[in-house]
Design a protein around this motif. Structure first.
Motif, mmCIF file in Angstrom:
data_model
loop_
_atom_site.group_PDB
_atom_site.id
_atom_site.type_symbol
_atom_site.label_atom_id
_atom_site.label_comp_id
_atom_site.label_asym_id
_atom_site.label_seq_id
_atom_site.Cartn_x
_atom_site.Cartn_y
_atom_site.Cartn_z
ATOM 1 N N ARG A 10 0.827 -1.218 0.000
ATOM 2 C CA ARG A 10 0.000 0.000 0.000
ATOM 3 C C ARG A 10 0.858 1.264 0.000
ATOM 4 N N ILE A 11 1.997 1.221 0.680
ATOM 5 C CA ILE A 11 2.913 2.355 0.622
ATOM 6 C C ILE A 11 3.392 2.582 -0.802
ATOM 7 N N THR A 30 0.646 4.016 -2.983
ATOM 8 C CA THR A 30 0.384 5.408 -2.613
ATOM 9 C C THR A 30 1.471 6.333 -3.137
ATOM 10 N N MET A 31 2.729 5.948 -2.970
ATOM 11 C CA MET A 31 3.839 6.815 -3.360
ATOM 12 C C MET A 31 3.989 6.941 -4.861
ATOM 13 N N GLN A 32 3.410 6.017 -5.616
ATOM 14 C CA GLN A 32 3.408 6.144 -7.076
ATOM 15 C C GLN A 32 2.582 7.346 -7.530
ATOM 16 N N GLN A 33 1.698 7.810 -6.665
ATOM 17 C CA GLN A 33 0.851 8.959 -7.007
ATOM 18 C C GLN A 33 1.499 10.287 -6.605
ATOM 19 N N PRO A 51 -1.508 4.073 5.001
ATOM 20 C CA PRO A 51 -0.484 4.729 4.178
ATOM 21 C C PRO A 51 -1.085 5.676 3.139
ATOM 22 N N GLU A 52 -2.347 5.468 2.788
ATOM 23 C CA GLU A 52 -3.003 6.317 1.792
ATOM 24 C C GLU A 52 -3.105 7.778 2.228
ATOM 25 N N GLU A 53 -2.845 8.056 3.511
ATOM 26 C CA GLU A 53 -2.890 9.433 4.015
ATOM 27 C C GLU A 53 -1.559 10.168 3.824
ATOM 28 N N PRO A 61 0.064 11.256 1.142
ATOM 29 C CA PRO A 61 0.032 12.445 0.280
ATOM 30 C C PRO A 61 -0.507 13.693 0.964
ATOM 31 N N ARG A 62 -1.408 13.536 1.925
ATOM 32 C CA ARG A 62 -1.932 14.708 2.637
ATOM 33 C C ARG A 62 -0.848 15.358 3.494
#
Length: 310
Positions: A25-26, A29-32, A104-106, A108-109
């Motif tokens: 998931r990390i 997420t970091m691909q974005q 981990p999706e948080e 980017p915030r």
């Protein structure tokens, strides 16, 4: 890879059931996120198969995963400090727990707040904490006390982004007891907060039972505040005033009323005074012990093995 924009640091202790999903998931997420990154996972000498799981993930996946295994169980904050020391990020380092309660999706915030306001720290604060009510109460009481003492930054939480400048300061510090949020408060008050989601723990139980939490709270109070010394100062003053007042009382009784000095009263005063003295000596001894260990220059952690991604 010599350097990258962001490092994601986490520690693993008895969290083998979470690790593969966490790292996957990390990566997604970091691909974005604009900019390259690395993931650093420090195994705090887990008793389960966490290290084997991490090695398997590193062999099977293609994202930049770096692994560190400590020689002993040094505790979560020392393990995270080890990860910070290994981080190659040029912009910022994100720190999170490995139990998936903080998604981990948080990430980017946190990065968006960092890019917009350029603080030294961005904390991810849970809208609603998914833990026992007694833990919430204890955290609030200790947090407010440490905040008042200047030993904690506002919004302190395990989910955070640290600037490269702050990371460099943290890894060169020499604290005998490592507690990252208190260490951060020594270097900066430039803090931002973003609200994040906190999930229920889906596997296992917390590695911080009540007894360990109480011991950790005492360590933080002793190492990052002057409260014990103030207790000695004010406690000694109060006892001195009480003893002085009792002494005047017994002298007046003896002179004007011919009342014999009571054996019980004398023993009570002596015992109470000795108790205060012994308690104070115990606090002084604790500080001397810490000064002794600090001057030894012992490292905060010992690394047994490092596994770099190919």
């Amino acid at each position: 890879m010599s350097s990258c924009h962001y490092s994601i640091v986490t520690s693993a202790y008895q969290t083998a059931a979470f690790l593969e999903e966490l790292l996957e998931r990390i990566d997604l997420t970091m691909q974005q996120v604009e900019g390259d990154y690395e993931v650093i996972c420090v195994d705090d000498r887990s008793l389960d198969n966490s290290w084997e799981v991490l090695k398997k993930v590193q062999l099977d996946k293609t994202y930049p995963l770096r692994l560190i295994r400590l020689a002993h169980n040094h505790g979560q904050h020392r393990a995270l400090l080890c990860g910070l020391q290994a981080a190659r990020a040029t912009k910022a380092v994100v720190v999170l727990d490995s139990d998936l309660q903080n998604p981990p999706e948080e990430i980017p915030r946190l990065i968006e707040a960092f890019q917009e306001y350029h603080p030294q720290v961005v904390y991810g604060v849970a809208k609603e904490k998914r833990q026992a009510s007694w833990r919430n109460l204890g955290s609030r009481i200790l947090g407010r006390f440490l905040l008042r003492e200047g030993a904690l930054t506002p919004y302190a939480s395990p989910y955070k982004l640290l600037s490269r400048k702050l990371v460099d300061q943290l890894i060169t510090s020499r604290f005998e007891y490592v507690f990252l949020d208190a260490m951060i408060s020594w270097y900066t008050k430039d803090v931002r907060m973003v609200e994040v989601i906190q999930k229920e723990r889906i596997h296992g139980k917390s590695s911080y039972p009540l007894g360990k939490l109480l011991r950790m709270s005492m360590q933080i109070i002793i190492n990052y505040t002057a409260l014990p010394l103030r207790v000695m100062t004010y406690g000694g003053l109060i006892v001195a005033l009480l003893c002085f007042g009792l002494g005047i009382y017994f002298i007046i009784n003896k002179i004007f009323f011919a009342v014999p000095l009571g054996f019980t009263a004398t023993i009570v005063i002596i015992t109470f005074g000795l108790a205060i003295i012994i308690f104070s000596l115990g606090i002084i001894g604790e500080y001397i012990r810490r000064l002794y260990f600090a001057q030894l220059g012992k490292p905060s952690f010992h690394i047994q093995e490092i596994s770099e991604c190919i």
